[in-house]
Design an enzyme around this catalytic site. Structure first.
Site, PDB file in Angstrom:
ATOM      1  N   GLU A  96      59.407  36.472  19.738  1.00 29.42           N
ATOM      2  CA  GLU A  96      59.616  36.046  18.600  1.00 29.42           C
ATOM      3  C   GLU A  96      60.709  34.932  18.538  1.00 29.42           C
ATOM      4  O   GLU A  96      61.733  35.153  19.524  1.00 29.42           O
ATOM      5  CB  GLU A  96      59.911  36.786  17.385  1.00 29.42           C
ATOM      6  CG  GLU A  96      58.825  38.052  17.300  1.00 29.42           C
ATOM      7  CD  GLU A  96      59.091  39.190  16.341  1.00 29.42           C
ATOM      8  OE1 GLU A  96      58.114  39.412  15.585  1.00 29.42           O
ATOM      9  OE2 GLU A  96      59.774  39.596  16.416  1.00 29.42           O
ATOM     10  N   CYS A 109      66.765  30.397  16.941  1.00 26.33           N
ATOM     11  CA  CYS A 109      67.136  31.650  17.680  1.00 26.33           C
ATOM     12  C   CYS A 109      66.051  32.078  18.622  1.00 26.33           C
ATOM     13  O   CYS A 109      65.154  32.193  18.086  1.00 26.33           O
ATOM     14  CB  CYS A 109      67.670  32.700  16.846  1.00 26.33           C
ATOM     15  SG  CYS A 109      67.808  34.385  17.779  1.00 26.33           S
ATOM     16  N   CYS A 116      63.255  43.968  26.530  1.00 23.32           N
ATOM     17  CA  CYS A 116      64.625  43.980  27.121  1.00 23.32           C
ATOM     18  C   CYS A 116      64.933  45.183  27.885  1.00 23.32           C
ATOM     19  O   CYS A 116      64.410  46.318  27.241  1.00 23.32           O
ATOM     20  CB  CYS A 116      65.617  43.644  26.084  1.00 23.32           C
ATOM     21  SG  CYS A 116      67.186  43.698  26.941  1.00 23.32           S
ATOM     22  N   CYS A 120      69.813  49.149  24.464  1.00 29.12           N
ATOM     23  CA  CYS A 120      71.011  49.279  23.474  1.00 29.12           C
ATOM     24  C   CYS A 120      70.345  50.036  22.355  1.00 29.12           C
ATOM     25  O   CYS A 120      69.027  49.726  21.976  1.00 29.12           O
ATOM     26  CB  CYS A 120      71.507  48.185  22.796  1.00 29.12           C
ATOM     27  SG  CYS A 120      72.372  47.083  24.364  1.00 29.12           S
ATOM     28  N   CYS A 123      69.188  48.438  18.763  1.00 26.39           N
ATOM     29  CA  CYS A 123      68.527  47.346  19.064  1.00 26.39           C
ATOM     30  C   CYS A 123      66.986  47.474  19.174  1.00 26.39           C
ATOM     31  O   CYS A 123      66.491  48.185  19.786  1.00 26.39           O
ATOM     32  CB  CYS A 123      68.785  46.392  20.081  1.00 26.39           C
ATOM     33  SG  CYS A 123      67.965  44.846  20.428  1.00 26.39           S
ATOM     34  N   CYS A 351      69.285  39.450  13.740  1.00 30.68           N
ATOM     35  CA  CYS A 351      69.765  39.827  15.055  1.00 30.68           C
ATOM     36  C   CYS A 351      69.138  41.337  15.157  1.00 30.68           C
ATOM     37  O   CYS A 351      69.340  42.201  14.473  1.00 30.68           O
ATOM     38  CB  CYS A 351      71.096  39.792  15.103  1.00 30.68           C
ATOM     39  SG  CYS A 351      71.799  38.504  15.884  1.00 30.68           S
TER      40      CYS A 351
END
Ligand code: SAH
Ligand code: SF4
Length: 365
Positions: A96, A109, A116, A120, A123, A351
């Site tokens: 995205e 962004c 990933c 974390c 996230c 974010c």
């Protein structure tokens, strides 16, 4: 992990490589410059439309994809000023990209990986795991999409072109350093996309080797470091990478980076209610930064980010009054600090919300 991309697209090549490619086909160097201009300046969406190139060359180029990103959908929020694109890659993975239009600028962004691997806990991308690294062309093509979108919107003035680019989408840029840096160089190239180095910001989870490499690069792009906790116990709980690079090591690398580059870094701190937003944690953060962070006037800055909800996690967003109380403590300690105002929360474009769907559901362990 999905198989790494094999099919190269035109956005994977820099000008020198395009020149080589076309030379192999018997074309003179100026043809490569024309093609490069079509790709990065005119933002032409297909090789057939590059009518300044001979038909035979266009036919040959058409055998290769211009970009391997296939736009699947665009979601629109903030009354049209935030747009999130979902792209499907040839191997099925999705990434995205978010475009945010402000009165005086337009920021894109960009993602650097599909998923990933850093895990974390707060996230949405982290919950996916790492699917694969993006190629430089797949990174570059996201910025090209944003420019094309701005043009289609008829955006004018300073917001009419991509003026800022943040590598804060899906993925950890320093875990895909080489391809990511090739994308930075290509986007910066004054003969092409021509985005100023100071208009680009990379955010890292804190991979020390990446910070060291960036310090030695010639282009002065901005560095943001995701800190999110004032002590190792909590940081390791929120960000497993902290077991590899604990706070003291991260701070030492940051100090070296600032000494070498004389550039200011920002520390990002996502505020999670009852986890890392207590006044004593603000004091601990202020003390840590006063003790460890780069010295000199304004060589660092803290960006407080109210957490954007990720469905299925047991975490919650700090209430506004806790955010301002946290900020006040940092200010009292004379730590330069701002609160980031988020865009695109309702389309899950803010974010940490990028997961290729409307949020991911995490099984409580
Ligand atoms: N992997 C890099 C860059 C992508 S994430 C990094 O972690 O820095 C960009 C920023 O969004 C990071 O500071 C990250 O910690 C933060 N973030 C992640 N999830 C978030 C969420 N749900 N709400 C707000 N910020 C989040
Ligand atoms: Fe990866 Fe950054 Fe999300 Fe952590 S915050 S999981 S490093 S994208």
């Amino acid at each position: 992990m999905l198989r790494a991309m094999e099919q190269r697209c035109l956005y994977d090549y820099n000008l020198l490589e395009l020149t080589e490619l076309l030379r192999g086909w018997g074309e003179p160097a100026f043809r490569a410059r024309q093609l490069y201009r079509q790709l990065y300046v005119n933002l032409t969406a297909s090789t057939e439309q590059m009518t300044d190139l001979p038909a035979a060359l266009r036919a040959r180029l058409a055998e290769m994809p211009l970009s391997t990103l296939r736009l699947e959908r665009v979601q629109i929020g903030d009354e049209g000023l935030t747009r999130k694109a979902l792209f499907r890659l040839p191997d099925g993975a999705v990434v995205e990209t978010v475009l945010m239009v402000y009165p005086d600028r337009s920021t894109v962004c960009v993602s650097t990986q599909a998923g990933c691997g850093m895990g974390c806990v707060f996230c949405a991308t982290g919950q996916l795991g790492l699917l694969r690294n993006l190629s430089s062309g797949e990174i570059v093509a996201q910025a090209i999409w944003a420019s094309q979108e701005l043009r289609a919107m008829g955006a004018a003035g300073p917001a009419g072109r991509v003026s800022n680019l943040v590598f804060m989408g899906m993925g950890e840029p320093f875990a895909n350093y080489d391809r990511w840096w090739q994308a930075v160089e290509r986007l910066h190239d004054p003969q092409g996309f021509h985005l100023g180095a100071r208009s680009m910001t990379v955010s890292t989870v804190g991979l020390v080797k990446g910070i060291e490499r960036l310090a030695a690069e010639k282009l002065p792009i901005n560095l943001a470091i995701s800190l999110h906790a004032p002590d190792d116990t909590l940081r390791s709980e929120l960000m497993p990478v902290n077991r590899r690079y604990p706070i003291a090591e991260l701070m030492a690398a940051t100090r070296r980076y600032v000494e070498q580059t004389r550039r200011r870094v920002s520390f990002e701190y996502v505020l999670l209610q009852g986890k890392n937003d207590h006044p004593h944690q603000a004091i601990a953060l202020a003390r840590l930064l006063r003790r460890e962070a780069p010295r000199g006037p304004m060589l660092f800055h803290v960006n407080l980010i109210p957490w954007n909800p990720v469905p299925g996690t047991p975490l919650s967003r700090s209430e506004w009054q806790r955010v301002t109380a946290f900020q006040q403590i940092l200010t009292d300690y004379r730590i330069p600090c701002t609160v980031r105002v988020e865009r695109g929360v309702e389309i899950a474009a803010a974010c940490g919300q990028l997961a290729g769907q409307q949020g991911v559901v995490v099984q409580p362990s």
